[in-house]
Design an enzyme around this catalytic site. Structure first.
Site, short mmCIF file in Angstrom:
data_model
loop_
_atom_site.label_atom_id
_atom_site.label_comp_id
_atom_site.label_asym_id
_atom_site.label_seq_id
_atom_site.Cartn_x
_atom_site.Cartn_y
_atom_site.Cartn_z
N GLY A 1 -16.29 14.16 27.61
CA GLY A 1 -16.49 15.61 27.70
C GLY A 1 -16.44 16.25 26.32
O GLY A 1 -17.18 17.20 26.04
N THR A 2 -15.56 15.74 25.47
CA THR A 2 -15.45 16.30 24.11
C THR A 2 -16.77 16.18 23.37
O THR A 2 -17.23 17.14 22.73
CB THR A 2 -14.33 15.54 23.35
OG1 THR A 2 -13.10 15.73 24.05
CG2 THR A 2 -14.19 16.04 21.92
N ASN B 1 -8.69 24.28 32.43
CA ASN B 1 -7.94 23.05 32.67
C ASN B 1 -6.44 23.27 32.80
O ASN B 1 -5.75 22.45 33.40
CB ASN B 1 -8.21 22.03 31.55
CG ASN B 1 -8.11 22.64 30.17
OD1 ASN B 1 -8.77 23.62 29.86
ND2 ASN B 1 -7.27 22.07 29.34
N SER C 1 -17.39 15.15 32.31
CA SER C 1 -16.69 13.96 31.82
C SER C 1 -16.34 13.06 33.01
O SER C 1 -15.70 13.52 33.97
CB SER C 1 -15.42 14.41 31.10
OG SER C 1 -14.63 13.30 30.79
N GLY C 2 -16.73 11.77 32.93
CA GLY C 2 -16.58 10.85 34.06
C GLY C 2 -15.17 10.73 34.62
O GLY C 2 -14.98 10.67 35.84
N HIS C 3 -14.17 10.69 33.73
CA HIS C 3 -12.81 10.37 34.23
C HIS C 3 -12.13 11.52 34.95
O HIS C 3 -11.04 11.36 35.48
CB HIS C 3 -11.94 9.83 33.10
CG HIS C 3 -11.51 10.83 32.06
ND1 HIS C 3 -10.21 11.26 31.95
CD2 HIS C 3 -12.20 11.47 31.08
CE1 HIS C 3 -10.12 12.11 30.93
NE2 HIS C 3 -11.31 12.25 30.39
N CYS D 1 -4.41 17.01 27.74
CA CYS D 1 -5.47 16.58 26.83
C CYS D 1 -5.03 16.70 25.39
O CYS D 1 -5.50 16.01 24.52
CB CYS D 1 -6.70 17.46 26.99
SG CYS D 1 -7.78 16.85 28.23
N1 PLP Z 1 -13.10 20.21 28.49
C1 PLP Z 1 -12.13 20.42 29.38
C2 PLP Z 1 -12.08 21.71 30.14
C3 PLP Z 1 -11.16 19.45 29.60
O1 PLP Z 1 -10.18 19.67 30.49
C4 PLP Z 1 -11.22 18.24 28.87
C5 PLP Z 1 -10.17 17.22 29.02
O2 PLP Z 1 -9.19 17.45 29.67
C6 PLP Z 1 -12.27 18.07 27.96
C7 PLP Z 1 -13.20 19.08 27.79
C8 PLP Z 1 -12.42 16.80 27.18
O3 PLP Z 1 -12.90 15.75 27.98
P1 PLP Z 1 -12.75 14.24 27.53
O4 PLP Z 1 -11.34 13.86 27.81
O5 PLP Z 1 -13.70 13.47 28.38
O6 PLP Z 1 -13.10 14.18 26.10
#
Ligand code: PLP
Length: 394
Positions: free
Chosen positions: A68-69, A148, A200-202, A335
């Site tokens: 997701g990042t 989140n 984001s898959g996880h 996160c």
């Molecule tokens: N955006 C949001 C709203 C999230 O909650 C998170 C992770 O918790 C991310 C982005 C980042 O995702 P990733 O862990 O796949 O990099």
């Protein structure tokens, strides 16, 4: 084990694990290879693309990323690159994930003007501030779908419509991005008008280290990673075939079971909140009080999250006490829980330092049960009572 940290990551579906193991063992060809094993790999990618595509508005592209990042980075960095000649301003909200905030800060170092709009006491973005900030130099707006830390459903639909109306009136192009990492698999995105959507898959029972950026039909952004031309030239690098297949299956399963899963999440969330409110005095909900599951209900709380401040105790102490009974929760947002300092989300909502320190985030999946909630209510109440007696702030 009682796992209530699903906003940090979810347990992978067993079917996803089985599929990924089979692909790693038996279908390991490079999808770019011209032989049979390569073709095998490209067929697996095609199936995953179709599974993912059916969860988004029709006609767009779904570009695979590593998380997701990366999807957020790609949206902001690639999204703004070609538009620099038209303007130098982007607008985000104060409660975005660091993947958006830090990328925006990087753009600021490169000379971009970054405006941050605030939220109300429930953590919902202020559309009047968006209206004030939209101007003729704006080229991109980024507002997350679901927060989140609090689960607050943001007014993304109205924000997108407002952005479109402004752009049309002034004959300019403004991209609208939403970070739907916490919303995908819980909120139906198939009829939305957003230009860019990060997932984001996880976070929806798929594998870690894999994500995607949806790009609306007709939107043209430059490559994020250059090289061998994979992902239609937008994000090069040999594909993570097991990860992509796993994410495709998890997307199909979670979007396919969206309504029944949401019903279960709402029951669990409300049961836990009512139980904690009855058993423990002086608690404060961080986020909207009413749950909701569509973007037509902004200002409600996605039932996957319940964030509560317990007066006079530290969230971290509660977390480690619950951990002794194999109950897993989070403080703030896991996160970036390694970061020192108060949660920027709860700070933006006007919470005091003590309230922020006392915050615990419970986040659910449909694998949880009401019986588990009974245990969590009892164990949380015991922990809070014990540490209030001891005075855990002292
Ligand atoms: N955006 C949001 C709203 C999230 O909650 C998170 C992770 O918790 C991310 C982005 C980042 O995702 P990733 O862990 O796949 O990099």
């Amino acid at each position: 084990m009682i796992y209530l940290d699903n906003s940090s990551t979810t347990r992978q579906y067993d079917q996803v694990t089985d599929l990924m193991a089979d692909i790693a063992r038996n279908h390991f060809g490079n999808p770019s290879s011209l032989h049979e094993l390569g073709f095998d790999g490209s067929e697996i990618l095609r199936k995953a693309a179709s599974q993912l595509g059916s969860c988004f508005p029709t006609g767009g592209k779904v570009v695979i990323t590593s998380c997701g990042t990366e999807s957020d980075n790609m949206a902001l960095m690639s999204g703004t690159r070609k538009l620099r000649r038209r303007g130098n301003k982007i607008i985000i909200t104060a409660v975005e994930h660091p993947a958006v905030i830090q990328t925006a800060m990087r753009l600021r170092e490169d000379g971009w003007d970054v405006a941050e709009i605030g939220v109300d006491k429930n953590g919902v973005a202020d559309l009047d501030q968006l209206r004030d900030e939209l101007d003729e130099s704006t080229v991109l707006v980024s507002m997350m779908t679901v927060n989140n830390e609090t689960g607050a459903i943001q007014p993304v639909k109205d924000a997108c419509a407002m952005t479109r109306a402004f752009a049309e009136k002034h004959g300019q192009k403004i991209l609208f991005h939403t970070d739907a990492v916490q919303a995908f698999g819980k909120i139906d995105l198939r009829r939305e008008d957003f230009d860019l959507i990060s997932i984001s898959g996880h976070k929806f029972h798929g594998p870690k280290g894999i994500g995607a950026l949806y790009i609306k039909k007709g939107i043209d952004i430059p490559p994020f990673i250059t090289g061998g031309g994979q992902e239609r030239g937008l994000r090069s690098g040999t594909e993570n075939v097991p990860g992509i297949a796993g994410m495709g299956l998890a997307a199909e399963m979670s979007c396919g079971e969206l309504e029944e899963n949401n019903k279960k999440l709402s029951e669990l969330n409300e049961y836990l909140y009512n139980g904690l409110s009855t058993e423990i005095k002086d608690i404060r909900l961080n986020g909207p009080s009413v749950t909701g599951t569509t973007l037509d209900e902004p200002g409600r709380r996605c039932p996957s999250v319940l964030n509560i401040s317990f007066e006079g105790v530290r969230g971290e102490v509660i977390l480690h006490t619950l951990e002794q009974d194999q109950i897993f929760v989070s403080t703030g947002s896991a996160c970036h829980s390694n970061n020192a300092g108060d949660s920027h989300v709860l700070t933006a909502m006007g919470r005091s330092h003590k309230e922020i320190e006392g915050a615990v985030r419970y986040s659910f999946s449909h694998f949880n049960t009401i019986q588990e909630m009974d245990v969590v209510i009892r164990k949380t109440a015991e922990a809070v009572e014990r540490f209030r007696r001891l005075g855990s702030f002292r």
